[in-house]
Write a protein that holds these residues in place. Structure first.
Motif, PDB file in Angstrom:
ATOM      1  N   GLN A   1     -37.102  12.472 -37.468  1.00  0.00           N
ATOM      2  CA  GLN A   1     -36.053  11.900 -36.630  1.00  0.00           C
ATOM      3  C   GLN A   1     -35.408  10.702 -37.319  1.00  0.00           C
ATOM      4  OE1 GLN A   1     -34.827  12.830 -33.579  1.00  0.00           O
ATOM      5  NE2 GLN A   1     -36.073  14.684 -33.684  1.00  0.00           N
ATOM      6  N   VAL A   2     -34.157  10.508 -37.003  1.00  0.00           N
ATOM      7  CA  VAL A   2     -33.397   9.365 -37.502  1.00  0.00           C
ATOM      8  C   VAL A   2     -32.845   8.612 -36.308  1.00  0.00           C
ATOM      9  CG1 VAL A   2     -31.368   8.650 -38.805  1.00  0.00           C
ATOM     10  CG2 VAL A   2     -32.801  10.517 -39.670  1.00  0.00           C
ATOM     11  N   GLN A   3     -33.007   7.313 -36.329  1.00  0.00           N
ATOM     12  CA  GLN A   3     -32.463   6.469 -35.273  1.00  0.00           C
ATOM     13  C   GLN A   3     -31.265   5.701 -35.832  1.00  0.00           C
ATOM     14  OE1 GLN A   3     -36.036   6.192 -35.979  1.00  0.00           O
ATOM     15  NE2 GLN A   3     -36.136   7.976 -34.641  1.00  0.00           N
ATOM     16  N   LEU A   4     -30.217   5.618 -35.028  1.00  0.00           N
ATOM     17  CA  LEU A   4     -28.975   4.958 -35.442  1.00  0.00           C
ATOM     18  C   LEU A   4     -28.590   3.920 -34.400  1.00  0.00           C
ATOM     19  CD1 LEU A   4     -26.997   8.194 -36.422  1.00  0.00           C
ATOM     20  CD2 LEU A   4     -28.258   6.680 -37.944  1.00  0.00           C
ATOM     21  N   VAL A   5     -28.289   2.720 -34.866  1.00  0.00           N
ATOM     22  CA  VAL A   5     -27.907   1.641 -33.960  1.00  0.00           C
ATOM     23  C   VAL A   5     -26.631   0.988 -34.482  1.00  0.00           C
ATOM     24  CG1 VAL A   5     -28.564  -0.531 -32.896  1.00  0.00           C
ATOM     25  CG2 VAL A   5     -30.299   1.229 -33.302  1.00  0.00           C
ATOM     26  N   GLU A   6     -25.572   1.064 -33.673  1.00  0.00           N
ATOM     27  CA  GLU A   6     -24.292   0.471 -34.057  1.00  0.00           C
ATOM     28  C   GLU A   6     -24.205  -0.978 -33.600  1.00  0.00           C
ATOM     29  OE1 GLU A   6     -23.317   4.737 -32.526  1.00  0.00           O
ATOM     30  OE2 GLU A   6     -24.575   3.036 -31.923  1.00  0.00           O
TER      31      GLU A   6
ATOM     32  N   THR B   1     -34.739   8.674 -43.053  1.00  0.00           N
ATOM     33  CA  THR B   1     -33.412   8.553 -43.670  1.00  0.00           C
ATOM     34  C   THR B   1     -33.274   9.400 -44.927  1.00  0.00           C
ATOM     35  OG1 THR B   1     -34.120   6.567 -44.827  1.00  0.00           O
ATOM     36  CG2 THR B   1     -32.997   6.254 -42.719  1.00  0.00           C
ATOM     37  N   ALA B   2     -34.392   9.783 -45.535  1.00  0.00           N
ATOM     38  CA  ALA B   2     -34.333  10.639 -46.719  1.00  0.00           C
ATOM     39  C   ALA B   2     -33.780  12.021 -46.382  1.00  0.00           C
ATOM     40  CB  ALA B   2     -35.719  10.775 -47.336  1.00  0.00           C
ATOM     41  N   SER B   3     -33.779  12.380 -45.107  1.00  0.00           N
ATOM     42  CA  SER B   3     -33.269  13.688 -44.696  1.00  0.00           C
ATOM     43  C   SER B   3     -31.764  13.698 -44.451  1.00  0.00           C
ATOM     44  CB  SER B   3     -33.971  14.130 -43.403  1.00  0.00           C
ATOM     45  OG  SER B   3     -33.599  13.294 -42.320  1.00  0.00           O
ATOM     46  N   ILE B   4     -31.117  12.537 -44.567  1.00  0.00           N
ATOM     47  CA  ILE B   4     -29.687  12.452 -44.276  1.00  0.00           C
ATOM     48  C   ILE B   4     -28.856  13.028 -45.407  1.00  0.00           C
ATOM     49  CG2 ILE B   4     -27.759  10.886 -43.853  1.00  0.00           C
ATOM     50  CD1 ILE B   4     -29.733   9.001 -42.490  1.00  0.00           C
TER      51      ILE B   4
ATOM     52  N   GLN C   1     -25.783  13.726 -40.463  1.00  0.00           N
ATOM     53  CA  GLN C   1     -26.030  15.152 -40.624  1.00  0.00           C
ATOM     54  C   GLN C   1     -27.207  15.367 -41.567  1.00  0.00           C
ATOM     55  OE1 GLN C   1     -21.874  16.048 -42.037  1.00  0.00           O
ATOM     56  NE2 GLN C   1     -22.068  17.775 -40.619  1.00  0.00           N
ATOM     57  N   ARG C   2     -27.968  16.414 -41.297  1.00  0.00           N
ATOM     58  CA  ARG C   2     -29.049  16.776 -42.206  1.00  0.00           C
ATOM     59  C   ARG C   2     -28.584  17.745 -43.277  1.00  0.00           C
ATOM     60  NH1 ARG C   2     -33.688  18.447 -38.008  1.00  0.00           N
ATOM     61  NH2 ARG C   2     -31.922  19.659 -37.243  1.00  0.00           N
ATOM     62  N   SER C   3     -27.399  18.331 -43.069  1.00  0.00           N
ATOM     63  CA  SER C   3     -26.851  19.254 -44.061  1.00  0.00           C
ATOM     64  C   SER C   3     -25.346  19.307 -43.891  1.00  0.00           C
ATOM     65  CB  SER C   3     -27.465  20.645 -43.894  1.00  0.00           C
ATOM     66  OG  SER C   3     -27.149  21.165 -42.618  1.00  0.00           O
TER      67      SER C   3
ATOM     68  N   TYR D   1     -27.781  13.562 -35.445  1.00  0.00           N
ATOM     69  CA  TYR D   1     -28.234  12.307 -34.860  1.00  0.00           C
ATOM     70  C   TYR D   1     -27.020  11.452 -34.469  1.00  0.00           C
ATOM     71  CZ  TYR D   1     -32.384  13.841 -37.350  1.00  0.00           C
ATOM     72  OH  TYR D   1     -33.427  14.592 -37.822  1.00  0.00           O
ATOM     73  N   TRP D   2     -27.191  10.744 -33.335  1.00  0.00           N
ATOM     74  CA  TRP D   2     -26.103   9.913 -32.817  1.00  0.00           C
ATOM     75  C   TRP D   2     -26.631   8.559 -32.373  1.00  0.00           C
ATOM     76  CZ3 TRP D   2     -21.027  11.636 -32.671  1.00  0.00           C
ATOM     77  CH2 TRP D   2     -20.833  12.990 -32.943  1.00  0.00           C
ATOM     78  N   GLY D   3     -25.813   7.546 -32.576  1.00  0.00           N
ATOM     79  CA  GLY D   3     -26.116   6.247 -32.010  1.00  0.00           C
ATOM     80  C   GLY D   3     -25.626   6.170 -30.582  1.00  0.00           C
ATOM     81  N   GLN D   4     -25.820   5.020 -29.964  1.00  0.00           N
ATOM     82  CA  GLN D   4     -25.453   4.861 -28.561  1.00  0.00           C
ATOM     83  C   GLN D   4     -23.994   4.483 -28.380  1.00  0.00           C
ATOM     84  OE1 GLN D   4     -26.819   2.535 -30.373  1.00  0.00           O
ATOM     85  NE2 GLN D   4     -25.696   0.668 -29.884  1.00  0.00           N
ATOM     86  N   GLY D   5     -23.350   4.077 -29.457  1.00  0.00           N
ATOM     87  CA  GLY D   5     -21.934   3.749 -29.408  1.00  0.00           C
ATOM     88  C   GLY D   5     -21.681   2.261 -29.263  1.00  0.00           C
ATOM     89  N   THR D   6     -20.530   1.840 -29.760  1.00  0.00           N
ATOM     90  CA  THR D   6     -20.103   0.453 -29.616  1.00  0.00           C
ATOM     91  C   THR D   6     -18.619   0.449 -29.248  1.00  0.00           C
ATOM     92  OG1 THR D   6     -20.072  -1.729 -30.688  1.00  0.00           O
ATOM     93  CG2 THR D   6     -19.552   0.152 -32.081  1.00  0.00           C
ATOM     94  N   GLN D   7     -18.271  -0.395 -28.282  1.00  0.00           N
ATOM     95  CA  GLN D   7     -16.907  -0.411 -27.759  1.00  0.00           C
ATOM     96  C   GLN D   7     -15.981  -1.224 -28.660  1.00  0.00           C
ATOM     97  OE1 GLN D   7     -15.534   1.038 -24.756  1.00  0.00           O
ATOM     98  NE2 GLN D   7     -13.620   0.396 -25.733  1.00  0.00           N
TER      99      GLN D   7
END
Length: 119
Positions: free
Chosen positions: A1-6, A28-31, A99-101, A108-114
């Motif tokens: 799993q990859v976690q993303l934080v904007e 992150t090596a899978s990105i 993306q993994r490929s 994977y998606w972050g939660q978003g930033t306005q």
């Protein structure tokens, strides 16, 4: 799993600039690619830009080409979006994605930033 934080969103006047950041953690090596999407009120989520995680190739939506720049720092697992010459049509929630490929699936998606651009 990859976690993303904007981070980095906010209110800016038309013509101004803003830089978004996205911190990636986990596997992150899978990105394969990382990118940005955005979603304005009442509209579908749309592609903004992406970059090869293991290379330098970049791709932009025509609406932002020449104004936005996507970049990365692999050592820090960080993704950036420099946004210049902002206008009201850029107002949206911006999402970091990975993306993994190659292809159309974003895994994977972050939660978003306005981002709000005042005219």
């Amino acid at each position: 799993q990859v976690q993303l934080v904007e981070s980095g969103g906010g209110l800016v006047q038309a013509g101004g600039s803003l830089r978004l950041s996205c911190a990636a953690s986990g596997r992150t090596a899978s990105i394969y690619n990382m990118g940005w999407f955005r979603q304005a009120p009442g509209k579908e989520r749309e592609f903004v830009a992406k970059i090869r995680w293991g290379g330098a190739s970049t791709y932009y939506a025509s609406s932002v080409k020449g104004r936005f720049t996507i970049s990365k720092d692999n050592a820090k697992n960080m993704l950036y979006l420099q946004m210049n010459s902002l206008n009201a049509e850029d107002t949206a929630v911006y999402f970091c994605t990975a993306q993994r490929s190659a292809g159309t699936v974003y895994d994977y998606w972050g939660q978003g930033t306005q981002v709000t651009v005042s005219s």
